[in-house]
Design a protein around this motif. Structure first.
Motif, PDB file in Angstrom:
ATOM      1  N   HIS A  53      -4.930  -0.287   9.525  1.00 46.34           N
ATOM      2  CA  HIS A  53      -3.761  -1.056   9.087  1.00 46.34           C
ATOM      3  C   HIS A  53      -2.594  -0.123   8.788  1.00 46.34           C
ATOM      4  N   SER A  54      -2.858   0.965   8.101  1.00 46.06           N
ATOM      5  CA  SER A  54      -1.808   1.941   7.774  1.00 46.06           C
ATOM      6  C   SER A  54      -1.271   2.630   9.023  1.00 46.06           C
TER       7      SER A  54
ATOM      8  N   SER B 204      -8.572  -0.167   6.449  1.00 47.71           N
ATOM      9  CA  SER B 204      -7.271   0.081   5.824  1.00 47.71           C
ATOM     10  C   SER B 204      -6.525   1.217   6.510  1.00 47.71           C
TER      11      SER B 204
END
Length: 101
Positions: A43-44, A40
């Motif tokens: 992704h961020s 994540s």
């Protein structure tokens, strides 16, 4: 096909990542790993490279994106590079997100 293809990610400082270089292959790339391994966060990082990092004020700043992904190694100094191809043209985004700038 007029799609965006990410070729390279260089995460200088973003969350748990420091000086990480990822070369992506042609076709589909799958990012996988255990819980809390950084999927994540990666992704961020990609989203932040395109759109910036949201920084709120006051009490809201305790849980904003800027605070959530503060670099572990060098707090308040976020940086990275992303290379991608769109419609046959190669582009590069370099970003530095400093707390006091």
């Amino acid at each position: 096909m007029n799609c965006l293809v990410i070729k390279n990610l260089k995460v200088g400082n973003f969350g748990k990542f420091n000086k990480m270089d990822i070369e992506l292959s042609d076709g589909i790339n799958i990012i996988y790993g255990e819980n809390e391994s950084g999927k994540s966060t990666l992704h961020s990082f990609i989203r932040a490279m395109f759109f910036g990092v949201v920084r709120l004020r006051g009490k809201a700043a305790l849980n904003d994106q800027y605070t959530r992904f503060e670099p572990w190694e060098n707090p308040a100094f976020y940086e990275g590079t992303m290379e991608f191809i769109v419609k046959g043209h190669r582009y590069r985004i370099d970003r530095v997100f400093q707390k006091n700038v």
